[in-house]
Design a protein around this motif. Sequence first.
Motif, PDB file in Angstrom:
ATOM      1  N   ILE A 200     -10.544 -10.593  -3.479  1.00 58.18           N
ATOM      2  CA  ILE A 200      -9.115 -10.492  -3.150  1.00 58.18           C
ATOM      3  C   ILE A 200      -8.272 -10.984  -4.324  1.00 58.18           C
ATOM      4  O   ILE A 200      -7.306 -10.342  -4.749  1.00 58.18           O
TER       5      ILE A 200
ATOM      6  N   ASN B  58      -5.727  -8.783  -6.681  1.00 59.16           N
ATOM      7  CA  ASN B  58      -4.296  -9.043  -6.615  1.00 59.16           C
ATOM      8  C   ASN B  58      -3.718  -9.613  -7.898  1.00 59.16           C
ATOM      9  O   ASN B  58      -2.502  -9.576  -8.084  1.00 59.16           O
TER      10      ASN B  58
ATOM     11  N   HIS C 231      -4.192  -4.472   6.683  1.00 60.97           N
ATOM     12  CA  HIS C 231      -3.439  -3.839   5.600  1.00 60.97           C
ATOM     13  C   HIS C 231      -2.634  -2.704   6.197  1.00 60.97           C
ATOM     14  O   HIS C 231      -3.095  -1.569   6.275  1.00 60.97           O
TER      15      HIS C 231
ATOM     16  N   SER D 243      -1.925  -6.686   0.774  1.00 62.36           N
ATOM     17  CA  SER D 243      -2.963  -7.620   0.328  1.00 62.36           C
ATOM     18  C   SER D 243      -2.384  -8.686  -0.596  1.00 62.36           C
ATOM     19  O   SER D 243      -2.748  -9.864  -0.492  1.00 62.36           O
TER      20      SER D 243
ATOM     21  N   VAL E 142      -1.538 -12.714   0.421  1.00 60.96           N
ATOM     22  CA  VAL E 142      -2.783 -13.262  -0.117  1.00 60.96           C
ATOM     23  C   VAL E 142      -2.994 -14.718   0.303  1.00 60.96           C
ATOM     24  O   VAL E 142      -4.114 -15.165   0.520  1.00 60.96           O
TER      25      VAL E 142
ATOM     26  N   ARG F 224      -3.995 -14.546   4.282  1.00 62.40           N
ATOM     27  CA  ARG F 224      -5.205 -13.858   4.718  1.00 62.40           C
ATOM     28  C   ARG F 224      -6.427 -14.764   4.684  1.00 62.40           C
ATOM     29  O   ARG F 224      -7.391 -14.530   5.403  1.00 62.40           O
TER      30      ARG F 224
END
Length: 817
Positions: free
Chosen positions: A29, A33, A502, A508, A512, A515
């Motif tokens: 992730i 990102n 999503h 995302s 961030v 999550r």
Amino acid sequence: MLQWSWRLIAPFVALLVIRPSIAEDVQEILAENANLSNETLLWGPYRPNLYFGVRPRIPKSLTTGLLWAKVDNFQDVQQSFRHTCEQNEGMAGYGWDEYDVRLGGRQTIRDAGNHIDITTEFVKIPGGDNGGSWGVRVKGTPRDDAPARLITTVMFHAGMEGFGSLGVQNEPDDLGIEGDVVLEGNSNELGDFTVRITTGPDTNETPPNAHPSSEKKPLDRTYVASTQVPEEHLWQSKQIMFSLMKGEIDSLIAEYGQDHAPPPWTVYTVPNKIEEGNFHVIQKVFHGEFEFDIMYSSASAGTPLTSEDLETAIGNATASFSDRFSEVLAPKSPFRDQRYDGFAKSMFSNLLGGIGYFHGDSVVDRSYAPEYDEDNEGFWEETAAARARQAGVRLEGPLELFSSIPSRPFFPRGFLWDEGFHLIPIAEWDMHVTLEIVRSWFNLMDDDGWIGREQILGAEARTKVPQEFTVQYPHYANPPTLFLILETLIDKINSQPTVLPHQHQYDSIRNVHLRNKDTAIDYLKDLYPLLKRHYFWFRKTQRGDIKSYDREAYSTKEGYRWRGRSERHVLTSGLDDYPRPQPPHPGELHTDLISWMGMMSRSMRRVAETIGETDDAQEYEGYESAIIRNIDDLHWDDQAQTYCDATIDDYEESVHVCHKGYVSIFPFLTGLLPPDSARLKATLDLISDPEELWSDHGIRSLSKKDELYGTDENYWRSPVWMNMNYLVVKALYDVATASAAKNPHKAQASTIYTKLRKNLVDTVFKEWERTGFAWEQYNPESGEGQRTQHFTGWTSLVVKIMNMPPLSKAVVEVNEG
């Protein structure tokens, strides 16, 4: 790795380096990102002081802007040039109709004075290794009252600061350029790039010109002028363009004379002069409506942007914004009527569209004059004399700040206590952007823990500030509203599901920190040393004196006083001219400040608990508990039945000075009064009494019964302010929805909440419809907007108020029963 890329993705990379134990899916992730952060946040209309100006979040780089004017007669042309946002330019409203900081959006500028509406549709297109590309479609539409021969000139300017190159790709032509104009440039951070300015569709028309000058200035061409400007003056774009035009005007007048001068749309032009330089102007002249595109293409992204690409991206951005807004911030009952939808979108979009990137030096007084301790009676006169000496005033920096501003025409810079309010609705939309802004502010902190309350970075920012307000003082505080955002983060990570779906593009990266709790914890751990330093700076520099005056209180340490007050103002409190004890005294204690310190202590406790700093959490809990006890001991007045500031009288006794208003309800606003508090009933009565604070347009800043109500400059002495009213609404909701056990005030809080929420929304909405603007404050008697127009900073909290859950009539009736 490139310098700018490292700065933007470093927080993500740090998580991978510092915490190798993070699960593999979290590492994926973060890696995903980090690049998205570069592509979606590097570029933006980060020059909010301009009607439209794009730049990257790089200290010295490419800067661009748009300027236009009505040029159909000589009488009005000097006053018709638009560039920087101003309060008195005949606008019928302007701002973003829809805007997402990652995708872009549409802005409409209703230029009534020039009889034209300008639309800028700005979008970002990810790709490559240098932050992606972007484009903007510029449209002009004559207003209903426009003359048949409406002639408009439009200029786009681009300048390159620092190391890098920027030039015109087209071959020089004394008559101007036929077709598209292309700039090409390069810098270490951006790599190679081009900027294409198109001719636009065939429907574009140029004005007629039978004058002999048309042979030298054909209006169906694009004029391009280049010049070399000292880097420190590149921000003076309008003055530079006027300077370029002056030579052309003088030569035309000299050739044809005053009596046979060419028409103004030929006269007010830049020369066709393509050469080496760091500043370039591209000028077009239109008759009636017009349209053209400006497209920045990063070479690393591959194929340059086309107008077709731009068209597709604009449509996608509009659809994405509308869909996401309806799920995240859509108005709830009783504001579901369609007429509120565009209002809510516009208010929120202008808050996001007001995010800017600022870089430059700051003026700071580092004299640490002994007068600044404010320990003597008459201290306000001593400090005024010390400030006048300017003995330790110096430039510091350069510094950089990523911030959402209060007002584009009047306050186009960062304000510390405003920012926490700005971020409340932004946190619902994009927590990552929110935390980027929070980090940016804390990165301004000096070694002692001080953050300047007003960030006036660089010469351009200083042009909007009276000289007496430019200097920042390292003993001046400001309400610590950023800690409200840290509590919001903690609330969300404790209530969110482990994995969020999503649903929309870039969810995302937006979520961030939500999550996976580890990412939020690491963010807080990274920020924690700065939070701690700032907290203890507050405790040290804003301390109040309890012991010297034999005040009876649970704690001899938890009393606070704003430094930096004058006889009539406490600017550092944010409440400026709100009535305080007279004359000022070093023994004063301020209700609002001890309340802020209580909120700040609670926030620090919760952060420490979240990141596992248990010993620190216990320490903050002790401060928090002592502050709550001392608020009652030091500030509650039994006779007035409210909280009051304290001072020292002529007999050296501690006395209360009670001016019922926002200060009186601060313990309630900061969440320090539990639902079963013995003080809550009197506070709710004060808020809901129409002879005191209640009005049909919101809660007044000062009671109608106060002798100073509406007096002097009347800034915080009657008007309705949306930031304070938001805190009232939120506190009312918390009481109304708290458990029925030990909560005798549910009914009263429910009723006030429902009525106040509607009053506030209707007040801002009606003035937005009537004037085209949101306002800094609202008149409590008429509801009219006052002071600064286009104040889309904390006034945009109305969007959050509209989005708050309604209390159904049945619930209110049950509470009342």
